[in-house]
Design a protein around this motif. Structure first.
Motif, PDB file in Angstrom:
ATOM      1  N   TYR A   1       0.829  -1.201   0.000  1.00 16.51           N
ATOM      2  CA  TYR A   1       0.000   0.000   0.000  1.00 16.51           C
ATOM      3  C   TYR A   1       0.867   1.257   0.000  1.00 16.51           C
ATOM      4  CZ  TYR A   1      -4.070   2.893   1.075  1.00 16.51           C
ATOM      5  OH  TYR A   1      -5.088   3.819   1.019  1.00 16.51           O
ATOM      6  N   ASP A   2       0.447   2.259  -0.760  1.00 15.94           N
ATOM      7  CA  ASP A   2       1.196   3.512  -0.892  1.00 15.94           C
ATOM      8  C   ASP A   2       0.774   4.465   0.224  1.00 15.94           C
ATOM      9  OD1 ASP A   2       2.646   5.683  -1.687  1.00 15.94           O
ATOM     10  OD2 ASP A   2       1.520   6.059  -3.541  1.00 15.94           O
ATOM     11  N   TYR A   3       1.321   4.271   1.403  1.00 13.79           N
ATOM     12  CA  TYR A   3       0.982   5.130   2.537  1.00 13.79           C
ATOM     13  C   TYR A   3       1.465   6.560   2.322  1.00 13.79           C
ATOM     14  CZ  TYR A   3      -0.657   1.175   5.281  1.00 13.79           C
ATOM     15  OH  TYR A   3      -1.384   0.093   5.735  1.00 13.79           O
ATOM     16  N   THR A   4       2.600   6.715   1.699  1.00 11.93           N
ATOM     17  CA  THR A   4       3.111   8.058   1.430  1.00 11.93           C
ATOM     18  C   THR A   4       2.163   8.822   0.514  1.00 11.93           C
ATOM     19  OG1 THR A   4       5.409   7.350   1.707  1.00 11.93           O
ATOM     20  CG2 THR A   4       5.035   9.349   0.441  1.00 11.93           C
ATOM     21  N   GLY A   5       1.708   8.181  -0.537  1.00 11.89           N
ATOM     22  CA  GLY A   5       0.776   8.834  -1.455  1.00 11.89           C
ATOM     23  C   GLY A   5      -0.535   9.196  -0.788  1.00 11.89           C
ATOM     24  N   SER A   6      -1.033   8.322   0.081  1.00 13.48           N
ATOM     25  CA  SER A   6      -2.292   8.581   0.780  1.00 13.48           C
ATOM     26  C   SER A   6      -2.174   9.809   1.672  1.00 13.48           C
ATOM     27  CB  SER A   6      -2.675   7.353   1.612  1.00 13.48           C
ATOM     28  OG  SER A   6      -3.845   7.584   2.349  1.00 13.48           O
ATOM     29  N   VAL A   7      -1.110   9.890   2.437  1.00 13.29           N
ATOM     30  CA  VAL A   7      -0.909  11.021   3.342  1.00 13.29           C
ATOM     31  C   VAL A   7      -0.726  12.320   2.566  1.00 13.29           C
ATOM     32  CG1 VAL A   7       0.775  12.013   4.928  1.00 13.29           C
ATOM     33  CG2 VAL A   7      -0.032   9.674   5.278  1.00 13.29           C
ATOM     34  N   LEU A   8       0.056  12.282   1.508  1.00 15.27           N
ATOM     35  CA  LEU A   8       0.298  13.490   0.731  1.00 15.27           C
ATOM     36  C   LEU A   8      -0.962  13.962   0.014  1.00 15.27           C
ATOM     37  CD1 LEU A   8       3.829  12.691  -0.765  1.00 15.27           C
ATOM     38  CD2 LEU A   8       3.262  14.269   1.106  1.00 15.27           C
TER      39      LEU A   8
ATOM     40  N   CYS B   1       2.923  10.077   8.500  1.00 18.89           N
ATOM     41  CA  CYS B   1       2.822  11.523   8.707  1.00 18.89           C
ATOM     42  C   CYS B   1       3.981  12.033   9.558  1.00 18.89           C
ATOM     43  CB  CYS B   1       1.501  11.871   9.375  1.00 18.89           C
ATOM     44  SG  CYS B   1       0.054  11.795   8.306  1.00 18.89           S
ATOM     45  N   MET B   2       4.280  11.337  10.629  1.00 23.34           N
ATOM     46  CA  MET B   2       5.356  11.762  11.523  1.00 23.34           C
ATOM     47  C   MET B   2       6.708  11.720  10.807  1.00 23.34           C
ATOM     48  SD  MET B   2       3.571  12.371  14.254  1.00 23.34           S
ATOM     49  CE  MET B   2       4.632  12.430  15.678  1.00 23.34           C
ATOM     50  N   HIS B   3       6.898  10.689   9.985  1.00 25.85           N
ATOM     51  CA  HIS B   3       8.161  10.555   9.251  1.00 25.85           C
ATOM     52  C   HIS B   3       8.310  11.659   8.214  1.00 25.85           C
ATOM     53  CE1 HIS B   3      11.536   8.756   7.124  1.00 25.85           C
ATOM     54  NE2 HIS B   3      10.811   8.809   6.001  1.00 25.85           N
ATOM     55  N   LEU B   4       7.248  11.890   7.420  1.00 25.75           N
ATOM     56  CA  LEU B   4       7.326  12.914   6.378  1.00 25.75           C
ATOM     57  C   LEU B   4       7.321  14.315   6.971  1.00 25.75           C
ATOM     58  CD1 LEU B   4       4.870  11.435   3.702  1.00 25.75           C
ATOM     59  CD2 LEU B   4       7.367  11.343   3.716  1.00 25.75           C
ATOM     60  N   GLY B   5       6.738  14.462   8.159  1.00 28.14           N
ATOM     61  CA  GLY B   5       6.722  15.777   8.782  1.00 28.14           C
ATOM     62  C   GLY B   5       8.103  16.278   9.169  1.00 28.14           C
ATOM     63  N   ALA B   6       9.062  15.364   9.298  1.00 30.25           N
ATOM     64  CA  ALA B   6      10.432  15.747   9.641  1.00 30.25           C
ATOM     65  C   ALA B   6      11.268  16.058   8.402  1.00 30.25           C
ATOM     66  CB  ALA B   6      11.103  14.628  10.440  1.00 30.25           C
TER      67      ALA B   6
ATOM     68  N   MET C   1       3.277  16.711  10.686  1.00 29.57           N
ATOM     69  CA  MET C   1       3.401  16.258  12.066  1.00 29.57           C
ATOM     70  C   MET C   1       2.269  16.818  12.933  1.00 29.57           C
ATOM     71  SD  MET C   1       6.902  16.199  14.337  1.00 29.57           S
ATOM     72  CE  MET C   1       7.725  15.384  12.970  1.00 29.57           C
ATOM     73  N   ASP C   2       1.849  18.050  12.647  1.00 29.48           N
ATOM     74  CA  ASP C   2       0.758  18.649  13.416  1.00 29.48           C
ATOM     75  C   ASP C   2      -0.580  17.974  13.125  1.00 29.48           C
ATOM     76  OD1 ASP C   2       2.485  20.450  14.555  1.00 29.48           O
ATOM     77  OD2 ASP C   2       2.109  22.018  13.076  1.00 29.48           O
ATOM     78  N   TRP C   3      -0.743  17.479  11.913  1.00 31.81           N
ATOM     79  CA  TRP C   3      -2.020  16.900  11.494  1.00 31.81           C
ATOM     80  C   TRP C   3      -1.920  15.397  11.285  1.00 31.81           C
ATOM     81  CZ3 TRP C   3      -5.796  19.978  12.468  1.00 31.81           C
ATOM     82  CH2 TRP C   3      -5.586  21.361  12.438  1.00 31.81           C
ATOM     83  N   ALA C   4      -1.028  14.766  12.026  1.00 33.58           N
ATOM     84  CA  ALA C   4      -0.887  13.311  11.912  1.00 33.58           C
ATOM     85  C   ALA C   4      -2.161  12.606  12.364  1.00 33.58           C
ATOM     86  CB  ALA C   4       0.311  12.834  12.732  1.00 33.58           C
ATOM     87  N   HIS C   5      -2.845  13.156  13.384  1.00 34.48           N
ATOM     88  CA  HIS C   5      -4.081  12.508  13.860  1.00 34.48           C
ATOM     89  C   HIS C   5      -5.194  12.592  12.828  1.00 34.48           C
ATOM     90  CE1 HIS C   5      -4.696  16.728  14.608  1.00 34.48           C
ATOM     91  NE2 HIS C   5      -5.947  16.535  14.971  1.00 34.48           N
ATOM     92  N   MET C   6      -5.095  13.544  11.876  1.00 37.51           N
ATOM     93  CA  MET C   6      -6.058  13.651  10.782  1.00 37.51           C
ATOM     94  C   MET C   6      -5.512  13.008   9.513  1.00 37.51           C
ATOM     95  SD  MET C   6      -8.379  15.010  12.460  1.00 37.51           S
ATOM     96  CE  MET C   6      -9.513  15.054  11.112  1.00 37.51           C
TER      97      MET C   6
END
Length: 389
Positions: free
Chosen positions: A105-112, A282-287, A297-302
């Protein structure tokens, strides 16, 4: 952001009710909107997200539940999982939305996509107006003198953790719903403009680390339906549908309804594995410095989405502030008149109760600790009493 029902059900219900009346007024009139608005071209549009991998889904046809992903000669993914599922999932099956293979699954694509969904909507709305101006033979700067595109939209989370938008789009005259749109601005013209804008717009994610730049677009599924007063899609159904999702967050995905601290231990929360992976991404890409403006990182819960759940254009109908003011006037007039509340002068201050500061002191254990640290004996009245057999 809208306060979700999971945080305060009472406040969310009030907000949902106000949203219902706001949306419905923009479809049939009332609350400052003329009833002639029912003659304006109006569509209910759903913009979806693209696919980021095969997930478990519930499918129905003619009232019969179909197998999830029944495939002949199904392929095996590089991680050794069969990319097929023959189960007929129930509506409350916890596996709904879970990928058949989490590693594929493309988790990076989903978050972006979630992070850029508000930008995609803005570009969709801009492209929609440009295409309508072209259909009317107008320059874009002159469109506002002939036509206004009014809208109300809501974001809905799918079980797989990505958002899609439901929107009411209406064509008005140059000053909003008070005037009809020009003759060339028909429902067919609006449909054509929506189809064009949904295909044309995109958002680019900058390259970061070893990942190249990628372009994100709306999904291939585009639902466009006219809203009628007596058809399959009535104004009541649309208003109820939008107000329902105006108070829902990402709880259907299994995530949290509050912001997550980078030091939090995600294993300590009752999270679905799919939601935990999305949050971790989200936490990984937020850095990543190149993606800092997305504030992942601020919107990881969303799960990366940082837009408003429910938005509307200025001239769509009334406002939530006006509805709140009307409710306040009702409390001060109708409820007082009917004796539900006591009658006071406007400048009367009614004191229900008051608090006084009584002082601050140490508990018995704190007193012993303070005496041991300072070397000062306790007052006679404060020495602990020895227990005797």
């Amino acid at each position: 952001m809208t306060l979700p029902a999971s945080r305060c059900p009472a406040c969310a219900e009030t907000y949902r009710s106000d949203t219902y009346h706001l949306i419905r007024a923009g479809l049939i009139g009332g609350k400052g909107v003329p009833e002639t608005v029912t003659t304006h071209p109006t569509l209910f549009v759903t913009l979806t997200a693209p696919s980021f991998g095969t997930v478990h889904a519930r499918r129905e046809k003619n009232g019969k539940v179909l197998p999830c992903h029944a495939r002949r000669n199904a392929e095996t993914c590089p991680h050794g999982r069969m990319m097929a599922c023959t189960e007929q999932h129930s509506a409350d099956d916890p596996r709904l939305g879970e990928p058949l293979c989490p590693n594929c699954y493309d988790y990076t694509g989903s978050v972006l996509f979630n992070a850029l969904a508000p930008l995609l909507w803005k570009r969709f709305a801009d492209s929609l107006r440009r295409h309508l101006a072209k259909l009317g033979g107008l320059a874009l700067k002159d469109l506002r003198h002939h036509l206004t595109v009014s809208f109300a939209k809501v974001a809905e989370y799918q079980r797989r953790g990505v958002v899609h938008f439901h929107a009411v789009l209406r064509l008005d005259g140059p000053k909003g719903p008070v005037f009809p749109p020009p003759a060339w601005a028909t429902a067919d013209a609006l449909t054509h403009a929506v189809q064009h804008a949904a295909r044309a717009v995109s958002a680019t994610v900058p390259a970061h680390g070893d990942q190249p730049a990628r372009v994100l677009r709306w999904g291939h599924q585009l639902d466009i339906r006219p809203i009628t007063l007596d058809g399959d899609l009535t104004e009541q159904a649309v208003a109820g549908y939008i107000s329902k999702y105006a108070t829902k967050a990402a709880e259907c995905v299994g995530t949290l309804d509050r912001r997550i601290n980078p030091l939090d231990n995600l294993e300590a929360f009752n999270l679905r594995d799919h939601a935990r992976r999305l949050i971790t991404t989200c936490m990984h890409l937020g850095a990543v410095e190149e993606l800092a403006e997305l504030r992942l990182m601020d919107w990881a819960h969303m799960l990366g989405f940082r837009g408003h759940f429910s938005t509307r254009s200025r001239r769509y109908s009334t406002t939530l502030g006006a509805l709140r003011a009307a409710r306040e006037r009702f409390v001060h007039t109708e409820e007082v008149t009917h004796g539900r509340l006591p009658l006071f002068d406007e400048d009367t201050i009614l004191v229900i109760s008051e608090w006084e500061y009584a002082g601050q002191g140490h508990s018995a254990g704190d007193q012993l600790l303070a005496a041991a640290l300072t070397g000062r004996p306790l007052p006679a009245a404060e020495h602990p009493v020895e227990s005797r057999p």
